[in-house]
Each structure stands twice: as structure tokens, then as C-alpha cells.
Design an enzyme around this catalytic site. Sequence first.
Site, PDB file in Angstrom:
ATOM      1  N   GLU A   1       0.832  -1.192   0.000  1.00  0.00           N
ATOM      2  CA  GLU A   1       0.000   0.000   0.000  1.00  0.00           C
ATOM      3  C   GLU A   1       0.872   1.249   0.000  1.00  0.00           C
ATOM      4  OE1 GLU A   1      -4.059  -1.542   2.276  1.00  0.00           O
ATOM      5  OE2 GLU A   1      -2.726  -0.127   3.308  1.00  0.00           O
ATOM      6  N   CYS A   2       0.629   2.146  -0.921  1.00  0.00           N
ATOM      7  CA  CYS A   2       1.244   3.469  -0.997  1.00  0.00           C
ATOM      8  C   CYS A   2       2.774   3.371  -1.006  1.00  0.00           C
ATOM      9  CB  CYS A   2       0.730   4.362   0.131  1.00  0.00           C
ATOM     10  SG  CYS A   2       0.971   6.128  -0.186  1.00  0.00           S
ATOM     11  N   GLY A   3       3.431   3.581   0.118  1.00  0.00           N
ATOM     12  CA  GLY A   3       4.880   3.461   0.150  1.00  0.00           C
ATOM     13  C   GLY A   3       5.364   2.109  -0.318  1.00  0.00           C
TER      14      GLY A   3
END
Length: 443
Positions: free
Chosen positions: A331-333
Site C-alpha cells: 500500500e502506498c509506500g
Amino acid sequence: MVARLVIAAPASGSGKTTVATGLMTALRKRGDRVAPFKVGPDYIDPGYHALAAGRPGRNLDPVLVGEERIAPLFRHGAHDTDIAVIEGVMGLFDGRVGTDGFGSTAHVATLLEAPVVLVVDGRGQGRSLAALLHGFRSYDAKIRLAGVILNQVGSERHEEVLRDACDEIGLDVLGVVRRGTGLEVPSRHLGLVTAAEHGSVAVQAVEAMADAVTAGVDLLAVKALAATAPELAAEPWRPDLEPAAGRPVVAVAGGSAFTFGYAEHVELLKAAGAEVVTLDPLRDKQLPDNTAGLVLPGGFPEQHAAELSANESLRQDVAELALRGAPVHAECGGLLYLARELDGLPMCGVLDATATMTSRLTLGYRDALAPVESILHSIGDRVTGHEFHRTAVTPRHGAQPAWRWRGAEPEGFVHGGVHASYLHTHPAGAPLAIRRFVERCAQ
């Protein structure tokens, strides 16, 4: 019954985090077992709360998990404590845009039947503070605005004027925090620098907050107010999932680069039968032995891109794990780490995509639908998640996107055992996705 109160404010930047974090530390130093909470999806404040309280900071977000889970999640996180301090988000009545305050601090305070203390930035305020407080107190009859903490007060005379304004409308002043130094921690493009990255300086900042609160706030009055909260009828939330066959090893990235995770995620992984091992991609040279699955949460890999890139052996391990079809949830990073490169530096190369920093902030809740089968979801599954980043990935999605939502192009990547996306989700809102992930790891 756990005593509890909500620390709110008229607007962002009023000093909620300073007061809430300082209060948690001050109460803990007096011998109280403190349960720290944050309203909304924020990952950064709970890191400072954890330093203050000595236990995980937890989030209470009705948008991500549903309002029916807020009281159970609170009771779960407040187990075996004496008092809970719940820091609000933005202004007291600010919730999801386009709603009547759904997900706001006021909404959560109502769900928890908790008294509210308003932190007011006193700079530039005089007798007009009475009008502001009158408006906040009368705006919603369901909210029990029970006291005020005056922040950034400049002098004894200034304090006297502000106290008189509070007296005019009959609101108790529980404390005064004077203007001073040592109460700030560095910020960056997405807010405060995380406690995990800031190390000893973060500890010093938390101590300074505690000193200011201890000196200026009536802790006994705060505890007495918190004790007026009634018993909650809800049963505590439990991470009850039928364990998968076997006990697969699931590595969960942490350390300074991957700090954006919810405590309930690890609890659900363990409940589903996983053996959870923490992995620090900045330090660990290889995946844990027998790794069957990998969780890469959000964080600030863009701030540590050179170090992450330099750890070639781990990047190779991650790439080989994904190539074998093992479940990888990013997720994201975590999405940035799986890309071919980040700001020109080599990353894991699991995704045929590049990531770059931009000047544009992407922020907001998303009602998302899963368009394809994946290690987490079946086609048509719906979740509400949250985006929060200043980076961009090109292309935005792969041949099989992770998500679709109204008003935007498809987003994210589903490929083999990989599910990678910018969307942050709260596992308590979709626990069966965690069970599905662990089952795939066990296979």
C-alpha cells in the site's frame, strides 16, 4: 468502564497533538495506564501517542471501518487501562467532504459518549473567544463540550482575558499552555516527521509536551471529567478469524521507511494463523527464513530511497518472492518500493512502473471496487480506503488494476500474487481479506 475524553479543536493547527500527547505522557507518569487513540486515518500522530503512552496508538475512523465498529475497537484498544485520551482530527465538526460530518471528531465523540475538551489557540483571541465557544457548544446538542484548554497564551493578562471569556458562557478552563519553545517536531510534505524516524528527538519533543501540560493543565480535573463518561454497551472487537492450515511466515515491513500501519492489521494476521515477523528494509539484508508472504505498508520510502536502493540483496529477495507467486500486499509506500525505480534509483522491479515525487498532494477517501480476483479480494468486493501522497506512479495501473472508483482512472496493480496500490485500507473494515491473504500464504 474506561474513563475517556476527546481532545478537539476549532480548526487544524490549534495544538491538539501537543496537548493530547503531553496529556498522555503526564498521566502515564502519574501512574495511570493510558490508552491512546486518534480520530481519522492519520498514521503519524499515533506514533507519538505510542511514545507517550507506552502502548500502540490506534485509530478510530468510521469512514474506513463503519461506525458500528468504533465502540468495539475502542473497547479493544482500551482493555486493561485506566483512562483513554482520544485526539480529534481537523476541526471538531469536520468530517468526510460531502457528508454531514461523518467521520468527524464530533461523530466519534457521540459514538463513544465521551466528553469533549476544546483546545483553543489563544493567539489573537480576546473576549470574542466567548462567541466562538458559544457557537461550538450550541451547534450540536449531542456533543458534550465540557471544558477548554487555552494554548499559545502570551501573558498573565492575556490569560485573564481568555478566562473571563470562558466564564461568560460557563465553560471550565482545564488548563493553560503558554507560548514557548520545545513543543514542535519537524514537518515535511505530508505532515510531521514520524516518531520512528525522529528517534531521540521525538522522545525529547514528547517530554517537552508533557512538561508543558503538567505545568499548565489540571490533571485531576481532566481525570474527573473523563470519569463522567458512561459505560459503553458494545462488546470489545476481537480479531477472530479461523486460522489457516499451517503457520505461514508473513514478513511485515517496518522501520523508519514503512511506518504507516494499523495495529489491528498484525493482530488479524496472527488470528488468521500467520507467524508475523517484522522486516526493516533499511537494515535487513534478506527476507526472514521461510517467508511465505510479504506486507509492505505505507510510509516515507521517498525519504529513504538511496538507502533502500543500496540494499540490493533484500530487493532481489523481494523480487524473487514475487516471481514465485507468493502473496505480496503493498500500500502506498509499499507500491513505490515494488516499482522499477523511485526518483531514478533502482527499487525491487516487481512492477514495470516508475515512481517520482511531485508537487501535487493527493488526499481523500475513496469508495473502491475490486475489478479482478486477487490475493485479497474477489471481483466486486467493495472497500473504503484513503489516499495520502505526493508521489506519482507511471503507469497509474497495470493490465489488471487493483481498484476502480468513480471519477478516476483505474488504479494499482494485480499481478500473480501481488496486490499493490496507493489506497490505504483498514483491515478491521475488511477482515476477510486478511484471512484470504494468509490462506494464500499457507498454500
